[in-house]
Enzyme design. Structure first.
Site, PDB file in Angstrom:
ATOM      1  N   SER A 125      32.754  35.950  45.816  1.00 58.02           N
ATOM      2  CA  SER A 125      31.886  34.976  45.159  1.00 58.02           C
ATOM      3  C   SER A 125      30.396  35.242  45.330  1.00 58.02           C
ATOM      4  O   SER A 125      29.602  34.786  44.523  1.00 58.02           O
ATOM      5  CB  SER A 125      32.223  33.566  45.647  1.00 58.02           C
ATOM      6  OG  SER A 125      32.257  33.518  47.059  1.00 58.02           O
ATOM      7  N   HIS A 175      37.283  32.955  41.358  1.00 54.87           N
ATOM      8  CA  HIS A 175      36.306  33.459  40.380  1.00 54.87           C
ATOM      9  C   HIS A 175      36.930  34.423  39.380  1.00 54.87           C
ATOM     10  O   HIS A 175      36.235  34.926  38.497  1.00 54.87           O
ATOM     11  CB  HIS A 175      35.131  34.133  41.092  1.00 54.87           C
ATOM     12  CG  HIS A 175      34.128  33.160  41.627  1.00 54.87           C
ATOM     13  ND1 HIS A 175      33.190  32.539  40.831  1.00 54.87           N
ATOM     14  CD2 HIS A 175      33.929  32.692  42.878  1.00 54.87           C
ATOM     15  CE1 HIS A 175      32.443  31.733  41.575  1.00 54.87           C
ATOM     16  NE2 HIS A 175      32.871  31.806  42.824  1.00 54.87           N
ATOM     17  N   LYS A 213      36.331  26.093  38.133  1.00 54.43           N
ATOM     18  CA  LYS A 213      35.283  27.009  37.661  1.00 54.43           C
ATOM     19  C   LYS A 213      35.480  27.258  36.169  1.00 54.43           C
ATOM     20  O   LYS A 213      35.166  26.380  35.376  1.00 54.43           O
ATOM     21  CB  LYS A 213      35.298  28.256  38.535  1.00 54.43           C
ATOM     22  CG  LYS A 213      34.772  27.895  39.939  1.00 54.43           C
ATOM     23  CD  LYS A 213      34.849  28.984  40.960  1.00 54.43           C
ATOM     24  CE  LYS A 213      34.186  28.471  42.247  1.00 54.43           C
ATOM     25  NZ  LYS A 213      34.829  28.937  43.464  1.00 54.43           N
TER      26      LYS A 213
END
Ligand SMILES: *Cc1c(COP(=O)(O)O)cnc(C)c1O
Length: 404
Positions: A187, A215, A246
């Protein structure tokens, strides 16, 4: 001690804050006034937003908003209980079935957050006789889960397969189970975890393989299926964690794997057993988001086109976006390495004043001396917005002596 806090009981906290102020890494929360969009307002100021994880713009997609409204009208605003008592709604099951099909696995369980998914799973599947082999840059939720499991934690150097193998060999005679775990995308640097090599190593050594795709979900692999799909390692990774917070645009985390893994987590994962499930609006939003991933792969293409353009321009301007003393990014996560923590925070503040939202990140989130601002591209940024941001980044960096 300040006058505002005359009671001595929490004076040690005040001392830590004073220390952060002295180091220049104390921060205030910036408050978003409107939607999490490419251009939005924080603290009343209009900025080009390069700080969010809203990779595909789904956090404010009209169809997802409608799905949340419809589910709320029909099912209410809360689930009313933990999953195992009375709080499993049909929408929760539908979402899990949808994710399992999308990821091509037997089963899936959704947690309240990616953090809860990691911490709850690692701590549930291992015990104090066991061993966890963890990349040094793995996410805090993995580290906390590892500690909660009471297993012995062996940290291998970042993406260093040989080091991981050496640690596994040292444990060869030990009776405990071994778990190899890596982030799919890291990240802070944006580099991709060597899921293929680690999974092969785990297989060779009889270790469990686990990947945290927070991610990578919605970003890597076909239609955003994640790192296992990116490396074509289907069936070779025992535990796949993903996030719904996300690219998926809402909130939550999930674990994918065998039916028995998921049934076991129903019975043993503490956030599942002891914390209330998502409101129906969240489950409905996520179901709609996976529909979009399947139907609109062009969002992911735009995300990658923006990433290639923006990172190319940053390099051309002369920014250090990693690859020398820090890993090189391979994803939309774009660090600009500054070095000193105070300087990175100053860069972030000055950019904000110029109308660019860029997170400053310093020790202990990244190593001392490798402070940075971190930018994240989305599919929804226009070329004009990116060009404006590049112009401001260059101007402010020159003023602060970050660029010559
Ligand atoms: C953000 C993140 C998480 C936590 O996910 P949430 O859904 O925000 O709780 C876990 N692992 C990694 C690598 C992350 O970047």
């Amino acid at each position: 001690m300040t006058e505002a806090n005359p009671r001595p009981q929490l004076a040690h906290l005040t001392a830590v804050l004073d220390d952060l102020r002295a180091k220049g890494t104390y921060f205030h929360l910036r408050v978003l006034d409107d939607q999490q969009a490419p251009v939005c307002h924080y603290d009343g100021k209009e900025v080009i937003n390069l700080a969010s994880n809203n990779y595909l713009g789904l956090a404010n997609d009209p169809r997802l908003i409608q799905a949340a409204i419809d589910a709320t009208r029909t099912y209410g605003v809360g689930s009313g209980a933990v999953r195992t008592i009375a709080g499993t709604m049909r929408l929760h099951m539908e979402l899990e079935e949808k994710i399992a099909r999308f990821k091509n696995v037997e089963a899936c369980v959704v947690f309240q957050s990616g953090f809860a998914a990691n911490a709850g799973t690692v701590s549930a599947i291992l015990g104090k006789e066991d061993y966890i082999l963890s990349d040094e840059l793995n996410h805090a939720s993995i580290i906390d889960g590892a500690r909660l499991s009471r297993a012995s934690i062996k940290v291998f150097r970042h993406k260093d397969i040989a080091h991981c193998e050496q640690l596994l060999q040292e444990l060869a005679g030990e009776p405990g189970r071994k778990l190899v775990i890596t982030d799919g995308v890291f990240s802070m640097d944006g580099d991709i975890g060597p899921v293929d090599k680690l999974a092969a190593l785990a297989e060779k050594c009889g270790a469990i393989m686990m990947v945290d795709d927070a991610h990578a979900s919605g970003v890597l692999g076909r239609n955003g299926r994640g790192s296992v799909d990116h490396f074509a390692m289907h069936g070779k990774v025992d535990v796949q964690v993903g996030t719904l917070s996300k690219a998926i645009g809402s909130l939550g985390g999930y674990v994918c794997g065998s039916r028995d893994l998921i049934e076991y987590l129903y019975h043993r994962a503490r956030p599942f057993l002891f914390s209330t499930s998502h409101p129906p609006s969240v489950a409905a939003t996520c179901i709609a988001a996976f529909d979009l991933l399947e139907k609109e792969p062009e969002r992911i293409m735009r995300l990658w086109a923006n990433t290639r353009y923006f990172q190319g321009e940053l390099k051309r301007i002369g920014f250090n976006i990693g690859g020398v003393t820090t890993p090189a990014t391979e994803t939309p996560i774009t660090p600009i390495i500054v070095g000193e923590g105070r300087k990175a925070m100053e860069f972030s503040r000055a950019l904000f004043e110029e109308g660019v939202m860029a997170t400053g990140i310093a020790f202990p989130t990244v190593p001392e001396g490798k402070a940075r601002i971190r930018l994240i591209l989305t599919s929804e940024h226009t070329r004009a917005q990116l060009d404006q941001a590049l112009e401001k980044l260059e101007r402010v960096a020159k003023r602060l002596g970050i660029l010559q």
